[in-house]
Design a protein around this motif. Sequence first.
Motif, PDB file in Angstrom:
ATOM      1  N   LEU A  32       0.879  -1.158   0.000  1.00 31.12           N
ATOM      2  CA  LEU A  32       0.000   0.000   0.000  1.00 31.12           C
ATOM      3  C   LEU A  32       0.920   1.212   0.000  1.00 31.12           C
ATOM      4  CD1 LEU A  32      -2.819   1.321   0.378  1.00 31.12           C
ATOM      5  CD2 LEU A  32      -2.476   1.074   2.835  1.00 31.12           C
ATOM      6  N   ALA A  33       0.940   1.932  -1.116  1.00 31.85           N
ATOM      7  CA  ALA A  33       1.840   3.088  -1.253  1.00 31.85           C
ATOM      8  C   ALA A  33       3.289   2.695  -0.947  1.00 31.85           C
ATOM      9  CB  ALA A  33       1.386   4.238  -0.377  1.00 31.85           C
ATOM     10  N   GLY A  34       3.685   1.509  -1.421  1.00 32.01           N
ATOM     11  CA  GLY A  34       5.078   1.090  -1.312  1.00 32.01           C
ATOM     12  C   GLY A  34       5.481   0.422  -0.008  1.00 32.01           C
ATOM     13  N   LYS A  35       4.558   0.343   0.952  1.00 31.83           N
ATOM     14  CA  LYS A  35       4.845  -0.314   2.233  1.00 31.83           C
ATOM     15  C   LYS A  35       3.757  -1.334   2.518  1.00 31.83           C
ATOM     16  CE  LYS A  35       4.960   2.687   5.525  1.00 31.83           C
ATOM     17  NZ  LYS A  35       5.082   3.738   6.539  1.00 31.83           N
ATOM     18  N   ALA A  36       4.107  -2.356   3.280  1.00 28.02           N
ATOM     19  CA  ALA A  36       3.119  -3.371   3.642  1.00 28.02           C
ATOM     20  C   ALA A  36       1.992  -2.749   4.465  1.00 28.02           C
ATOM     21  CB  ALA A  36       3.789  -4.490   4.438  1.00 28.02           C
ATOM     22  N   VAL A  37       0.787  -3.272   4.294  1.00 25.47           N
ATOM     23  CA  VAL A  37      -0.386  -2.801   5.030  1.00 25.47           C
ATOM     24  C   VAL A  37      -0.081  -2.773   6.533  1.00 25.47           C
ATOM     25  CG1 VAL A  37      -2.748  -3.448   5.702  1.00 25.47           C
ATOM     26  CG2 VAL A  37      -2.075  -3.473   3.283  1.00 25.47           C
ATOM     27  N   LEU A  86      -6.229  -2.380   9.133  1.00 27.76           N
ATOM     28  CA  LEU A  86      -6.795  -1.024   9.126  1.00 27.76           C
ATOM     29  C   LEU A  86      -5.637  -0.018   9.105  1.00 27.76           C
ATOM     30  CD1 LEU A  86      -9.469  -2.242  11.388  1.00 27.76           C
ATOM     31  CD2 LEU A  86     -10.090  -0.451   9.777  1.00 27.76           C
ATOM     32  N   PRO A  87      -4.972   0.117   7.957  1.00 29.71           N
ATOM     33  CA  PRO A  87      -3.739   0.900   7.885  1.00 29.71           C
ATOM     34  C   PRO A  87      -3.909   2.412   7.917  1.00 29.71           C
ATOM     35  CG  PRO A  87      -4.354   0.162   5.707  1.00 29.71           C
ATOM     36  CD  PRO A  87      -5.318  -0.486   6.677  1.00 29.71           C
ATOM     37  N   LEU A  88      -5.128   2.909   7.831  1.00 24.82           N
ATOM     38  CA  LEU A  88      -5.335   4.356   7.763  1.00 24.82           C
ATOM     39  C   LEU A  88      -5.835   4.974   9.053  1.00 24.82           C
ATOM     40  CD1 LEU A  88      -6.941   4.643   4.189  1.00 24.82           C
ATOM     41  CD2 LEU A  88      -4.518   4.558   4.836  1.00 24.82           C
ATOM     42  N   ASP A 167      -9.838  -6.196   3.005  1.00 23.73           N
ATOM     43  CA  ASP A 167     -10.278  -7.580   2.893  1.00 23.73           C
ATOM     44  C   ASP A 167     -10.208  -8.115   1.464  1.00 23.73           C
ATOM     45  OD1 ASP A 167     -10.767  -8.020   5.588  1.00 23.73           O
ATOM     46  OD2 ASP A 167     -12.817  -7.279   5.460  1.00 23.73           O
ATOM     47  N   THR A 168     -10.148  -7.209   0.483  1.00 23.58           N
ATOM     48  CA  THR A 168     -10.107  -7.614  -0.923  1.00 23.58           C
ATOM     49  C   THR A 168      -9.146  -6.699  -1.687  1.00 23.58           C
ATOM     50  OG1 THR A 168     -11.883  -6.110  -1.586  1.00 23.58           O
ATOM     51  CG2 THR A 168     -12.552  -8.330  -0.841  1.00 23.58           C
ATOM     52  N   LEU A 169      -8.814  -7.089  -2.916  1.00 28.95           N
ATOM     53  CA  LEU A 169      -7.983  -6.222  -3.762  1.00 28.95           C
ATOM     54  C   LEU A 169      -8.676  -4.889  -4.028  1.00 28.95           C
ATOM     55  CD1 LEU A 169      -6.415  -8.636  -6.415  1.00 28.95           C
ATOM     56  CD2 LEU A 169      -5.241  -7.381  -4.595  1.00 28.95           C
ATOM     57  N   GLU A 170      -9.988  -4.913  -4.176  1.00 24.10           N
ATOM     58  CA  GLU A 170     -10.750  -3.679  -4.395  1.00 24.10           C
ATOM     59  C   GLU A 170     -10.605  -2.737  -3.195  1.00 24.10           C
ATOM     60  OE1 GLU A 170     -15.409  -2.352  -4.786  1.00 24.10           O
ATOM     61  OE2 GLU A 170     -14.837  -4.316  -5.574  1.00 24.10           O
ATOM     62  N   MET A 171     -10.661  -3.300  -2.000  1.00 25.44           N
ATOM     63  CA  MET A 171     -10.514  -2.477  -0.790  1.00 25.44           C
ATOM     64  C   MET A 171      -9.091  -1.932  -0.673  1.00 25.44           C
ATOM     65  SD  MET A 171     -12.712  -4.936   1.692  1.00 25.44           S
ATOM     66  CE  MET A 171     -13.886  -4.077   2.723  1.00 25.44           C
ATOM     67  N   LEU A 172      -8.114  -2.707  -1.100  1.00 26.43           N
ATOM     68  CA  LEU A 172      -6.727  -2.232  -1.115  1.00 26.43           C
ATOM     69  C   LEU A 172      -6.592  -1.041  -2.061  1.00 26.43           C
ATOM     70  CD1 LEU A 172      -3.751  -2.657  -0.197  1.00 26.43           C
ATOM     71  CD2 LEU A 172      -3.511  -4.224  -2.137  1.00 26.43           C
ATOM     72  N   ALA A 173      -7.214  -1.140  -3.227  1.00 22.07           N
ATOM     73  CA  ALA A 173      -7.176  -0.031  -4.193  1.00 22.07           C
ATOM     74  C   ALA A 173      -7.873   1.210  -3.624  1.00 22.07           C
ATOM     75  CB  ALA A 173      -7.823  -0.459  -5.512  1.00 22.07           C
ATOM     76  N   ARG A 174      -8.979   1.008  -2.913  1.00 18.20           N
ATOM     77  CA  ARG A 174      -9.676   2.155  -2.284  1.00 18.20           C
ATOM     78  C   ARG A 174      -8.793   2.825  -1.257  1.00 18.20           C
ATOM     79  NH1 ARG A 174     -13.336   2.440   2.408  1.00 18.20           N
ATOM     80  NH2 ARG A 174     -14.419   4.419   2.253  1.00 18.20           N
ATOM     81  N   LEU A 178      -7.391   6.698  -1.152  1.00 22.95           N
ATOM     82  CA  LEU A 178      -7.541   7.581   0.010  1.00 22.95           C
ATOM     83  C   LEU A 178      -6.199   8.140   0.461  1.00 22.95           C
ATOM     84  CD1 LEU A 178     -10.173   5.539   2.047  1.00 22.95           C
ATOM     85  CD2 LEU A 178     -10.511   7.818   1.045  1.00 22.95           C
ATOM     86  N   LEU A 179      -5.173   7.314   0.445  1.00 24.33           N
ATOM     87  CA  LEU A 179      -3.826   7.780   0.833  1.00 24.33           C
ATOM     88  C   LEU A 179      -3.309   8.830  -0.146  1.00 24.33           C
ATOM     89  CD1 LEU A 179      -1.627   4.784   2.041  1.00 24.33           C
ATOM     90  CD2 LEU A 179      -2.148   6.885   3.251  1.00 24.33           C
ATOM     91  N   VAL A 180      -3.489   8.599  -1.429  1.00 21.55           N
ATOM     92  CA  VAL A 180      -3.017   9.529  -2.457  1.00 21.55           C
ATOM     93  C   VAL A 180      -3.753  10.864  -2.328  1.00 21.55           C
ATOM     94  CG1 VAL A 180      -3.013   9.977  -4.952  1.00 21.55           C
ATOM     95  CG2 VAL A 180      -2.245   7.770  -4.082  1.00 21.55           C
ATOM     96  N   ASN A 181      -5.072  10.803  -2.120  1.00 30.51           N
ATOM     97  CA  ASN A 181      -5.866  12.035  -2.002  1.00 30.51           C
ATOM     98  C   ASN A 181      -5.557  12.802  -0.732  1.00 30.51           C
ATOM     99  OD1 ASN A 181      -7.154  11.618  -4.442  1.00 30.51           O
ATOM    100  ND2 ASN A 181      -8.861  10.510  -3.522  1.00 30.51           N
ATOM    101  N   ALA A 182      -5.105  12.112   0.317  1.00 28.96           N
ATOM    102  CA  ALA A 182      -4.792  12.767   1.597  1.00 28.96           C
ATOM    103  C   ALA A 182      -3.468  13.504   1.546  1.00 28.96           C
ATOM    104  CB  ALA A 182      -4.781  11.743   2.719  1.00 28.96           C
TER     105      ALA A 182
END
Length: 183
Positions: A32-37, A86-88, A167-174, A178-182
């Motif tokens: 996730l953004a280059g680092k593990a969740v 819950l990485p965020l 929980d899914t690849l779709e949730m990872l993409a979401r 969110l990280l990019v927009n923040a």
Amino acid sequence: MNELPTVIVLASGRGERFVASGGNGSKLRALLAGKAVLEHTLANVQASGLPWHLEDAGHPGMGDSIAAAVRNTAEAAGWLILPGDLPLVTPATLRQVAAMLVGQTQAAQPSYRGERGHPVGFSRACRDALMALEGNLGAAPVLKAQRAAGRVADIEVDDVGIVTDIDTLEMLARAEALLVNAS
């Protein structure tokens, strides 16, 4: 005894939904953004300044994981239960939930725009009930009992991270979006 509650980071799950969605291996190791969740989750926990414990021994169910973690930190003033996916969740939210565990409040749960999330906090008075957990229900029975007794603080927070699990690849993409927009 530490006066601050301990954040229990749960990292024992099998991540079956993640694999079923096309993910490779553990969702906690997914990038996730280059680092593990899990690295993101632990960085936020450490930044909170609260004591913490990583429970990654591979227990059969979430209740078993929580019980083992509470036994391993039995002298804590309380516990914040935080799944490792819950990485965020922000350090400020962790501190806010911890601060609610005073007086008659035996549990605290944050919500974001009406949706309940994690971490769920429990005071030291819940220790025995948490140590008795087993199976897949997690701490839901303990929280339900505290709710019935009117001893739960519900906290509305402005932190989408409390409901952004992986929980899914779709949730990872979401979460990635969110990280990019923040930033």
